[in-house]
Design a protein around this motif. Structure first.
Motif, mmCIF file in Angstrom:
data_model
loop_
_atom_site.group_PDB
_atom_site.id
_atom_site.type_symbol
_atom_site.label_atom_id
_atom_site.label_comp_id
_atom_site.label_asym_id
_atom_site.label_seq_id
_atom_site.Cartn_x
_atom_site.Cartn_y
_atom_site.Cartn_z
ATOM 1 N N ALA A 86 0.756 -1.190 -0.054
ATOM 2 C CA ALA A 86 0.146 0.023 0.049
ATOM 3 C C ALA A 86 0.894 1.205 0.008
ATOM 4 O O ALA A 86 0.735 2.255 -0.837
ATOM 5 N N ALA A 87 2.008 1.211 0.701
ATOM 6 C CA ALA A 87 2.924 2.250 0.829
ATOM 7 C C ALA A 87 3.326 2.539 -0.799
ATOM 8 O O ALA A 87 3.732 3.787 -1.020
ATOM 9 N N LEU A 88 4.032 1.485 -1.219
ATOM 10 C CA LEU A 88 4.252 1.510 -2.632
ATOM 11 C C LEU A 88 3.508 2.117 -3.326
ATOM 12 O O LEU A 88 3.756 3.082 -4.242
ATOM 13 N N TRP A 89 2.082 1.783 -3.685
ATOM 14 C CA TRP A 89 1.298 2.382 -4.362
ATOM 15 C C TRP A 89 0.909 3.820 -4.273
ATOM 16 O O TRP A 89 0.562 4.734 -5.137
ATOM 17 N N SER A 90 0.903 4.062 -2.965
ATOM 18 C CA SER A 90 0.692 5.473 -2.536
ATOM 19 C C SER A 90 1.754 6.220 -2.962
ATOM 20 O O SER A 90 1.490 7.534 -3.164
ATOM 21 N N ARG A 91 3.027 5.752 -3.333
ATOM 22 C CA ARG A 91 4.044 6.763 -3.921
ATOM 23 C C ARG A 91 3.967 6.607 -5.379
ATOM 24 O O ARG A 91 4.220 7.646 -5.968
ATOM 25 N N LEU A 92 3.479 5.435 -5.917
ATOM 26 C CA LEU A 92 3.514 5.425 -7.506
ATOM 27 C C LEU A 92 2.096 6.238 -8.104
ATOM 28 O O LEU A 92 2.515 6.768 -9.135
ATOM 29 N N LYS A 93 1.134 6.218 -7.417
ATOM 30 C CA LYS A 93 -0.231 6.673 -8.086
ATOM 31 C C LYS A 93 -0.140 8.267 -8.302
ATOM 32 O O LYS A 93 -0.614 8.528 -9.474
ATOM 33 N N PRO A 94 0.417 9.084 -7.387
ATOM 34 C CA PRO A 94 0.446 10.499 -7.929
ATOM 35 C C PRO A 94 1.270 10.465 -9.081
ATOM 36 O O PRO A 94 0.972 11.558 -10.057
ATOM 37 N N ALA A 95 2.272 9.871 -9.390
ATOM 38 C CA ALA A 95 3.250 9.966 -10.592
ATOM 39 C C ALA A 95 2.652 9.245 -11.520
ATOM 40 O O ALA A 95 3.173 9.613 -12.981
ATOM 41 N N ARG A 96 1.604 8.354 -11.483
ATOM 42 C CA ARG A 96 1.253 7.759 -12.628
ATOM 43 C C ARG A 96 -0.231 7.649 -12.408
ATOM 44 O O ARG A 96 -0.884 6.520 -12.030
ATOM 45 N N PRO A 97 -0.754 8.754 -12.456
ATOM 46 C CA PRO A 97 -2.470 8.864 -12.137
ATOM 47 C C PRO A 97 -3.280 7.808 -13.083
ATOM 48 O O PRO A 97 -4.479 7.562 -12.571
ATOM 49 N N ARG A 98 -2.901 7.445 -14.394
ATOM 50 C CA ARG A 98 -3.724 6.675 -15.113
ATOM 51 C C ARG A 98 -3.298 5.048 -15.146
ATOM 52 O O ARG A 98 -3.955 4.383 -15.665
ATOM 53 N N TRP A 99 -2.494 4.716 -14.059
ATOM 54 C CA TRP A 99 -2.227 3.460 -13.891
ATOM 55 C C TRP A 99 -3.313 2.862 -13.033
ATOM 56 O O TRP A 99 -4.091 3.525 -12.117
ATOM 57 N N ASN A 100 -3.585 1.483 -13.055
ATOM 58 C CA ASN A 100 -4.634 0.990 -12.388
ATOM 59 C C ASN A 100 -3.892 -0.338 -11.424
ATOM 60 O O ASN A 100 -2.857 -0.685 -11.958
ATOM 61 N N LEU A 101 -4.511 -0.869 -10.562
ATOM 62 C CA LEU A 101 -3.849 -1.931 -9.595
ATOM 63 C C LEU A 101 -4.803 -3.271 -9.765
ATOM 64 O O LEU A 101 -5.970 -3.068 -9.428
#
Length: 208
Positions: A86-101
Motif C-alpha cells: 500500500a505504501a508503494l502504491w501511494s508513492r506510485l499513483k500520484p506520479a502515474r495517475p492513469r495506472w490501475n492496480l
C-alpha cells in the motif's frame, strides 16, 4: 516513521498476460497458504526474495522508460505484505495517475475484508482476483486459474478493466530471471503450461 520494507521476488515488464493493457508485474516472496498444485511454489518461501524499501522500489519503477497501463501484484501472497505494498502504491499513483492496480490473492474477498492489516491495500485495488487455487477445477475465464476463484472489480476503474477482459484465450509472456533463464508468465492450465515449457525449453515450473 521507518520506511516500509517488502520482500521482492521479481519484476517484469511490459506484460499483457496479467491484466488489460501493458503492465508491470511484481511478485512478492512468502505465502502463509499451502495450496496443492500452486503455480509458483518457489515463492512460498520468504528466502526467495530480497527486502527492499517501498520508496527505493518506487523510485526504480518510476524510472522505467516503457509506457505502462498498470501494476499487477502476485507472489507469494501480496496481502501478507499489505502495508508495504500500500505504501508503494501511494508513492506510485500520484506520479502515474492513469495506472490501475490488479491483485492476485489466495485469500477470499470475505477473508480479506476481516483483516485490519489488509484494508489499506484493499482500498487501493481496482480489480481483485481472489481465492485459493484448487487443482482439478481448471477455469476458462480470463485470469482465473481455478473455477472457485473470483474476479472482483472494487472501483469504477476496475469495472472498466473487467469489461476489457473479453478474450478467454490464455495469454502468456516470457520473462528472464537474473541468471538468464526463461520463465513463463500467465494464467494457463497445467497441461498448457507443461507443453509450453517443453516447446520453448523454459525452466521447470511456472509463475502467475
Amino acid at each position: 516513521m521507518p520506511e516500509q520494507q517488502l520482500n521482492l521476488a521479481r519484476l517484469a515488464r511490459p506484460l499483457t498476460s496479467l491484466g488489460p493493457g501493458r503492465r508491470l508485474g511484481l511478485w512478492v516472496a512468502g505465502c502463509a497458504l499451502d495450496c496443492p498444485g500452486c503455480i509458483s511454489p518457489e515463492l512460498r518461501n520468504s528466502a526467495a526474495g530480497k527486502l527492499i524499501g517501498s520508496e527505493q522500489l518506487a523510485q526504480h519503477i518510476l524510472a522505467m522508460p516503457e509506457p505502462l497501463d498498470g501494476l499487477s501484484l502476485s507472489g507469494g501472497e501480496p496481502f501478507d505484505q499489505a502495508p508495504a505494498l500500500a505504501a508503494l502504491w501511494s508513492r506510485l499513483k500520484p506520479a502515474r495517475p492513469r495506472w490501475n492496480l490488479l491483485i492476485f490473492s489466495g485469500y477470499s474477498h470475505r477473508h480479506l475484508r476481516r483483516l485490519p492489516q489488509a484494508q489499506g491495500l484493499l482500498g487501493c485495488c481496482d480489480l481483485l482476483i481472489a481465492g485459493p487455487y484448487r487443482a482439478g477445477k481448471v477455469s476458462t475465464e480470463p485470469l482465473l486459474a481455478s473455477r472457485n476463484q473470483q474476479t472482483l472489480p472494487l472501483s469504477p476503474r476496475g469495472e472498466q478493466m473487467l469489461a476489457a477482459l473479453h478474450d478467454p484465450v490464455p495469454n502468456a509472456n516470457i520473462g528472464q530471471d537474473s541468471q538468464g533463464r526463461g520463465w513463463l508468465i500467465g494464467i494457463l492450465d497445467p497441461e498448457q503450461r507443461q507443453q509450453l515449457h517443453q516447446d520453448l525449453g523454459l525452466v521447470r515450473g511456472g509463475i502467475r
